[in-house]
Motif scaffolding. Structure first.
Motif, PDB file in Angstrom:
ATOM      1  N   MET A   1       0.828  -1.210   0.000  1.00  0.00           N
ATOM      2  CA  MET A   1       0.000   0.000   0.000  1.00  0.00           C
ATOM      3  C   MET A   1       0.865   1.265   0.000  1.00  0.00           C
ATOM      4  SD  MET A   1      -2.969   1.235   2.669  1.00  0.00           S
ATOM      5  CE  MET A   1      -3.968  -0.223   2.380  1.00  0.00           C
ATOM      6  N   LEU A   2       1.983   1.240   0.708  1.00  0.00           N
ATOM      7  CA  LEU A   2       2.870   2.402   0.784  1.00  0.00           C
ATOM      8  C   LEU A   2       3.421   2.763  -0.593  1.00  0.00           C
ATOM      9  CD1 LEU A   2       4.413   4.545   2.340  1.00  0.00           C
ATOM     10  CD2 LEU A   2       6.193   2.834   2.812  1.00  0.00           C
ATOM     11  N   ILE A   3       3.813   1.747  -1.357  1.00  0.00           N
ATOM     12  CA  ILE A   3       4.348   1.985  -2.695  1.00  0.00           C
ATOM     13  C   ILE A   3       3.291   2.627  -3.587  1.00  0.00           C
ATOM     14  CG2 ILE A   3       5.303   0.913  -4.758  1.00  0.00           C
ATOM     15  CD1 ILE A   3       7.207   0.976  -2.405  1.00  0.00           C
ATOM     16  N   GLU A   4       2.066   2.120  -3.502  1.00  0.00           N
ATOM     17  CA  GLU A   4       0.990   2.676  -4.321  1.00  0.00           C
ATOM     18  C   GLU A   4       0.682   4.116  -3.903  1.00  0.00           C
ATOM     19  OE1 GLU A   4      -0.010   0.993  -6.976  1.00  0.00           O
ATOM     20  OE2 GLU A   4       1.480  -0.458  -6.275  1.00  0.00           O
ATOM     21  N   ALA A   5       0.767   4.379  -2.595  1.00  0.00           N
ATOM     22  CA  ALA A   5       0.539   5.738  -2.100  1.00  0.00           C
ATOM     23  C   ALA A   5       1.611   6.695  -2.626  1.00  0.00           C
ATOM     24  CB  ALA A   5       0.519   5.750  -0.577  1.00  0.00           C
ATOM     25  N   LEU A   6       2.858   6.229  -2.672  1.00  0.00           N
ATOM     26  CA  LEU A   6       3.949   7.055  -3.210  1.00  0.00           C
ATOM     27  C   LEU A   6       3.741   7.323  -4.702  1.00  0.00           C
ATOM     28  CD1 LEU A   6       7.044   5.455  -1.416  1.00  0.00           C
ATOM     29  CD2 LEU A   6       6.018   7.699  -0.977  1.00  0.00           C
ATOM     30  N   LYS A   7       3.263   6.315  -5.417  1.00  0.00           N
ATOM     31  CA  LYS A   7       2.964   6.521  -6.837  1.00  0.00           C
ATOM     32  C   LYS A   7       1.850   7.564  -7.004  1.00  0.00           C
ATOM     33  CE  LYS A   7       4.055   1.732  -8.206  1.00  0.00           C
ATOM     34  NZ  LYS A   7       3.455   0.474  -8.733  1.00  0.00           N
ATOM     35  N   ALA A   8       0.823   7.458  -6.160  1.00  0.00           N
ATOM     36  CA  ALA A   8      -0.288   8.408  -6.214  1.00  0.00           C
ATOM     37  C   ALA A   8       0.202   9.823  -5.887  1.00  0.00           C
ATOM     38  CB  ALA A   8      -1.383   7.998  -5.239  1.00  0.00           C
ATOM     39  N   PHE A   9       1.140   9.918  -4.951  1.00  0.00           N
ATOM     40  CA  PHE A   9       1.723  11.213  -4.595  1.00  0.00           C
ATOM     41  C   PHE A   9       2.431  11.824  -5.811  1.00  0.00           C
ATOM     42  CE2 PHE A   9       5.549  13.557  -3.327  1.00  0.00           C
ATOM     43  CZ  PHE A   9       4.978  14.586  -2.594  1.00  0.00           C
TER      44      PHE A   9
END
Length: 317
Positions: A1-9
Motif C-alpha cells: 500500500m505504501l508503494i501505491e501511495a507514493l505513486k499516487a503522490f
C-alpha cells in the motif's frame, strides 16, 4: 500500500503542476504512465486520473474564494453584482464544452488518445505560444516607438520589458494599449463565448485546457493575467462536471466497491494535487506579471519531441 501511495503522490504532483501551467497534463501523464503504473483496476485508474482534478479545482476555490463568493459580507452591492456577472461569463464560456466537448469526449479518447497526437499537439501549440508572444512584443515595440517611451532591459530571456516613464505616460500604457481586456471583470459575453470555443479545442489530447483558453483569451484581447484567471474559473464547472460524470460511469460499471489501497490512492492523489495546485497557480500568476508565455511554448516543443523520440524508439526496439 505504501508503494501505491507514493505513486499516487507523484501523479498528484504532476497533475497539480501541469493542470494549470499551459504545458498539457495529458502529455505528461502519458509519459508518467510509461514508468509509474498503479496496481489498481483499469476502471479505477480511469476514475482516479479524472477525480484527482477535483483537488486542483479546490485550489482555485480556496485561492479565489473572496473574488468568487457573491455572498461575501465584505463586498458592496456593486461588487456582489460584479461577482454574479463574472459567474455568468463563466457559464457562457462553458457552453461550447458542455454542448460539444462532452458529446465527443469518448470519440476523441478512443481514436486520438495516443502518443503521436499528444506530441503533435504539444509542438503545435508550443509554436503558437511563441508566435503569439512575438506578435505581442512587436506591438509593444510599435507602441513604445510611437510614444517614445524607453524600455530598459531586464534579466531573463523571456522577461517583459520595464518601461521608463515618459511625458504623459505612467509606464503601464504599453500593456494597457496592447490588450483590450485587463481584468476578468471586463470580459463580456461575446469574449467569454469565444474563449469557451478555444477551450473546446482541449478535447484533443496534448492541447492543454489552460493552454488553449489562455491563447484564446489573448487572441480575444485579454491581458495575460485576465486570460489566466478566466482559465482557472472556467475549469471549475468543466472539470467538476467531468469528474462527476466519470464517477457516475464508474459506479454504473463496477458499483461503489473500492479496495483499501484504492481508497488510499484516491485520497493521496486528491490532497497532493490540491497542495501542488496552490503552489503552481501562485507561481504562474507571479511569473506572468514579469514574463510572457514564450518559455512555456519552448518547453512544450521539447516535451513533444521527447514523446516522439521515446515512443518512436519503442517501435523499432
Amino acid at each position: 500500500m505504501l508503494i501505491e501511495a507514493l505513486k499516487a503522490f507523484f501523479i498528484g504532483v504532476v497533475e497539480g503542476i501541469t493542470e494549470w501551467l499551459p504545458i498539457s497534463s495529458t502529455g505528461h501523464m502519458i509519459l508518467v504512465d510509461e514508468f509509474v503504473k498503479l496496481n489498481v483496476s483499469a476502471e479505477f485508474l480511469e476514475l482516479f486520473l479524472v477525480v484527482i482534478q477535483l483537488g486542483a479545482i479546490m485550489a482555485v476555490l480556496i485561492l479565489y474564494f473572496h473574488k468568487l463568493n457573491p455572498f461575501s459580507p465584505r463586498k458592496t452591492r456593486v461588487q456582489k453584482h460584479a461577482t454574479w456577472r463574472l459567474w455568468g461569463m463563466v457559464a457562457i464560456g462553458c457552453i461550447p464544452a458542455a454542448a460539444i466537448g462532452l458529446t465527443l469526449d469518448d470519440f476523441f479518447n478512443e481514436y486520438f488518445y495516443n502518443a503521436w497526437t499528444v506530441a503533435i499537439a504539444l509542438i503545435v501549440y508550443g509554436v503558437v505560444f511563441i508566435v503569439l508572444e512575438q506578435r505581442n512584443r512587436r506591438r509593444e515595440a510599435v507602441y513604445l516607438e510611437s510614444h517614445r517611451v524607453g524600455a530598459r532591459s531586464v534579466r531573463g530571456r523571456h522577461a517583459r520589458p520595464v518601461y521608463e516613464v515618459g511625458p504623459g505616460d505612467d509606464g503601464d500604457n504599453a500593456e494597457q494599449a496592447l490588450f483590450r481586456v485587463h481584468t476578468v471583470d471586463e470580459i463580456d459575453w461575446k469574449t467569454a463565448l469565444k474563449i469557451g470555443c478555444f477551450q473546446m479545442l482541449a478535447i484533443i489530447p496534448g492541447t492543454s485546457r489552460s493552454g488553449s483558453t489562455i491563447i484564446g483569451g489573448m487572441l480575444c484581447g485579454c491581458s495575460r493575467t485576465a486570460a489566466a484567471e478566466f482559465t482557472f474559473f472556467l475549469a471549475i464547472p468543466v472539470m467538476f462536471g467531468w469528474g462527476v460524470l466519470k464517477l457516475i460511469k464508474y459506479v454504473l460499471a463496477v458499483g461503489m466497491a473500492m479496495t483499501a489501497t484504492e481508497i488510499v490512492v484516491l485520497a493521496v492523489g486528491i490532497v497532493t494535487a490540491f497542495v501542488v495546485s496552490v503552489i503552481a497557480i501562485k507561481f504562474l500568476m507571479g511569473y506572468i506579471k514579469k514574463n510572457d508565455f514564450t518559455a512555456f511554448g519552448v518547453y512544450r516543443i521539447i516535451v513533444g519531441l521527447v514523446v516522439l523520440a521515446y515512443f518512436g524508439a519503442k517501435l523499432f526496439l
